[in-house]
Structures are given as structure tokens and as C-alpha cells.
Scaffold this motif. Structure first.
Motif, PDB file in Angstrom:
ATOM      1  N   ALA A 106     -10.164   4.033   0.853  1.00  0.00           N
ATOM      2  CA  ALA A 106     -11.569   4.041   0.429  1.00  0.00           C
ATOM      3  C   ALA A 106     -11.723   4.822  -0.873  1.00  0.00           C
ATOM      4  N   LEU A 107     -11.058   5.969  -0.969  1.00  0.00           N
ATOM      5  CA  LEU A 107     -11.119   6.759  -2.198  1.00  0.00           C
ATOM      6  C   LEU A 107     -10.501   5.985  -3.357  1.00  0.00           C
ATOM      7  N   ALA A 108      -9.318   5.404  -3.125  1.00  0.00           N
ATOM      8  CA  ALA A 108      -8.641   4.623  -4.174  1.00  0.00           C
ATOM      9  C   ALA A 108      -9.537   3.471  -4.639  1.00  0.00           C
ATOM     10  N   ASN A 109     -10.110   2.733  -3.691  1.00  0.00           N
ATOM     11  CA  ASN A 109     -10.974   1.598  -4.040  1.00  0.00           C
ATOM     12  C   ASN A 109     -12.183   2.050  -4.841  1.00  0.00           C
ATOM     13  N   GLY A 155       0.776  -1.236   0.000  1.00  0.00           N
ATOM     14  CA  GLY A 155       0.000   0.000   0.000  1.00  0.00           C
ATOM     15  C   GLY A 155       0.807   1.286   0.000  1.00  0.00           C
ATOM     16  N   CYS A 156       2.050   1.250  -0.475  1.00  0.00           N
ATOM     17  CA  CYS A 156       2.887   2.460  -0.421  1.00  0.00           C
ATOM     18  C   CYS A 156       2.349   3.597  -1.282  1.00  0.00           C
ATOM     19  N   GLY A 157       1.751   3.298  -2.419  1.00  0.00           N
ATOM     20  CA  GLY A 157       1.196   4.347  -3.271  1.00  0.00           C
ATOM     21  C   GLY A 157       0.033   5.045  -2.596  1.00  0.00           C
ATOM     22  N   ILE A 158      -0.850   4.273  -2.002  1.00  0.00           N
ATOM     23  CA  ILE A 158      -2.004   4.829  -1.287  1.00  0.00           C
ATOM     24  C   ILE A 158      -1.533   5.655  -0.092  1.00  0.00           C
ATOM     25  N   ALA A 159      -0.594   5.116   0.678  1.00  0.00           N
ATOM     26  CA  ALA A 159      -0.081   5.824   1.855  1.00  0.00           C
ATOM     27  C   ALA A 159       0.671   7.097   1.457  1.00  0.00           C
ATOM     28  N   SER A 160       1.398   7.046   0.349  1.00  0.00           N
ATOM     29  CA  SER A 160       2.134   8.235  -0.083  1.00  0.00           C
ATOM     30  C   SER A 160       1.191   9.373  -0.439  1.00  0.00           C
ATOM     31  N   VAL A 161       0.125   9.071  -1.148  1.00  0.00           N
ATOM     32  CA  VAL A 161      -0.845  10.112  -1.478  1.00  0.00           C
ATOM     33  C   VAL A 161      -1.499  10.631  -0.190  1.00  0.00           C
ATOM     34  N   ALA A 162      -1.797   9.738   0.744  1.00  0.00           N
ATOM     35  CA  ALA A 162      -2.344  10.158   2.039  1.00  0.00           C
ATOM     36  C   ALA A 162      -1.371  11.096   2.752  1.00  0.00           C
ATOM     37  N   ASN A 163      -0.072  10.799   2.671  1.00  0.00           N
ATOM     38  CA  ASN A 163       0.939  11.660   3.292  1.00  0.00           C
ATOM     39  C   ASN A 163       1.024  13.025   2.620  1.00  0.00           C
ATOM     40  N   THR A 215       2.827   4.719 -13.030  1.00  0.00           N
ATOM     41  CA  THR A 215       2.558   5.973 -12.313  1.00  0.00           C
ATOM     42  C   THR A 215       1.136   6.479 -12.464  1.00  0.00           C
ATOM     43  N   GLN A 216       0.374   5.959 -13.401  1.00  0.00           N
ATOM     44  CA  GLN A 216      -0.966   6.497 -13.666  1.00  0.00           C
ATOM     45  C   GLN A 216      -1.911   6.347 -12.472  1.00  0.00           C
ATOM     46  N   TYR A 217      -1.771   5.294 -11.690  1.00  0.00           N
ATOM     47  CA  TYR A 217      -2.666   5.087 -10.552  1.00  0.00           C
ATOM     48  C   TYR A 217      -2.487   6.180  -9.501  1.00  0.00           C
ATOM     49  N   VAL A 218      -1.241   6.472  -9.120  1.00  0.00           N
ATOM     50  CA  VAL A 218      -1.060   7.541  -8.127  1.00  0.00           C
ATOM     51  C   VAL A 218      -1.395   8.895  -8.734  1.00  0.00           C
ATOM     52  N   ARG A 219      -1.144   9.063 -10.008  1.00  0.00           N
ATOM     53  CA  ARG A 219      -1.504  10.321 -10.663  1.00  0.00           C
ATOM     54  C   ARG A 219      -3.026  10.554 -10.610  1.00  0.00           C
ATOM     55  N   HIS A 220      -3.803   9.507 -10.826  1.00  0.00           N
ATOM     56  CA  HIS A 220      -5.268   9.626 -10.746  1.00  0.00           C
ATOM     57  C   HIS A 220      -5.705   9.978  -9.327  1.00  0.00           C
ATOM     58  N   MET A 221      -5.101   9.326  -8.336  1.00  0.00           N
ATOM     59  CA  MET A 221      -5.453   9.634  -6.947  1.00  0.00           C
ATOM     60  C   MET A 221      -5.080  11.068  -6.601  1.00  0.00           C
ATOM     61  N   LEU A 222      -3.879  11.492  -6.996  1.00  0.00           N
ATOM     62  CA  LEU A 222      -3.441  12.860  -6.714  1.00  0.00           C
ATOM     63  C   LEU A 222      -4.385  13.874  -7.348  1.00  0.00           C
ATOM     64  N   SER A 223      -4.752  13.642  -8.593  1.00  0.00           N
ATOM     65  CA  SER A 223      -5.659  14.543  -9.290  1.00  0.00           C
ATOM     66  C   SER A 223      -7.000  14.629  -8.575  1.00  0.00           C
ATOM     67  N   ARG A 224      -7.503  13.488  -8.130  1.00  0.00           N
ATOM     68  CA  ARG A 224      -8.806  13.439  -7.453  1.00  0.00           C
ATOM     69  C   ARG A 224      -8.800  14.255  -6.162  1.00  0.00           C
TER      70      ARG A 224
END
Length: 139
Positions: free
Chosen positions: A31-34, A12-20, A49-58
Motif C-alpha cells: 500500500a505504501l509503495a503503491n 514483489g521481492c523488492g516490496i517484500a524485502s523492504v517489509a522484511n 535500485t531507486q525504487y527500493v531506495r525510495h521505499m527505504l527512505s520513506r
């Protein structure tokens, strides 16, 4: 005092990094990622990188269009996602996501790995980033 978000899943490092980056809890970001169809168990989360980019954009964070080759810690923007522990498996790139922050002129890395003694890192010689994505939070 900075309290980094720790990943609650091995992958879960990508999810945690965006949370950080945005100050959300791991559970909120997961929950947002899911809800976006992004799951920690998907190896693409740390090999594309597209997955974290989508989360960051959101969550309202602007990211550089391309990954930028790491040259020096001093050359990083004040906020960035770094790819460390870069390796290849069967010809596919993989890495561990961490967050670089410059706070009051002090460089630090928020590393969400649960096995670390301290998740606020300054052991820069040990991390060996391959590349980064520059970030800007929107006011």
C-alpha cells in the motif's frame, strides 16, 4: 524466531524485502509503495535500485549511496539488501532482492520467494550475490 514476509506477487521481492527490513506486512508495504507510484508489476522494481531506495527512505531506513560489489558474507554489514539471481535480458540487468541480517552473531538471509521450503536461508553457497546495499535503521 524470525518470520519472514513472503511476497504475494511473483514480482514483489523488492516490496517484500523492504517489509522484511522494517517488520511491516506485505499488504502494508505494498500500500505504501503503491501510494508512491511503485508497483510490483513494474520491471524497474528489480532492475533499478531507486525504487527500493525510495521505499527505504520513506520508512526511515538509511541506505549506502552506491551498490557495493559483494566479496564475502563476512564482509557484509549487519543489515543489507542483496541482489541475487543476477542476469541480463536484452542488455538490461535484473535480480532478486533478499535481506541479509546478522542476528546474535549468526548470518541469515530472508528470502521472500513463495516457492522456498524455508524463507530463512543459510545456504550461502547457493545464492551468489552480485552486490549489496548496506542499511541502517533509525532508532
Amino acid at each position: 524466531m524470525i518470520s519472514p514476509i513472503i511476497q504475494e506477487e511473483t514480482t514483489g521481492c523488492g516490496i517484500a524485502s523492504v517489509a522484511n527490513v522494517v517488520g511491516k506486512s506485505y499488504a502494508e508495504m505494498k500500500a505504501l509503495a503503491n501510494s508512491m507510484g511503485i508497483y510490483a508489476s513494474d520491471t524497474s522494481l528489480w532492475s533499478d535500485t531507486q525504487y527500493v531506495r525510495h521505499m527505504l527512505s520513506r520508512v526511515g531506513v538509511e541506505a549506502t549511496e552506491n551498490e557495493i560489489l559483494f566479496e564475502s558474507w563476512g564482509g557484509l554489514p549487519d543489515l543489507a539488501l542483496l541482489a541475487i539471481k543476477h542476469h541480463q535480458e536484452e542488455g538490461r540487468d535484473f535480480w532478486h532482492w533478499v535481506v541479509f541480517k546478522r542476528v546474535d552473531g549468526r548470518d541469515l538471509v530472508l528470502d521472500s520467494a513463495s516457492y522456498l521450503a524455508s524463507n530463512v536461508r543459510t545456504d550461502f553457497n547457493e545464492m551468489e550475490p552480485k552486490w549489496y546495499i548496506g542499511l541502517k535503521t533509525k532508532p
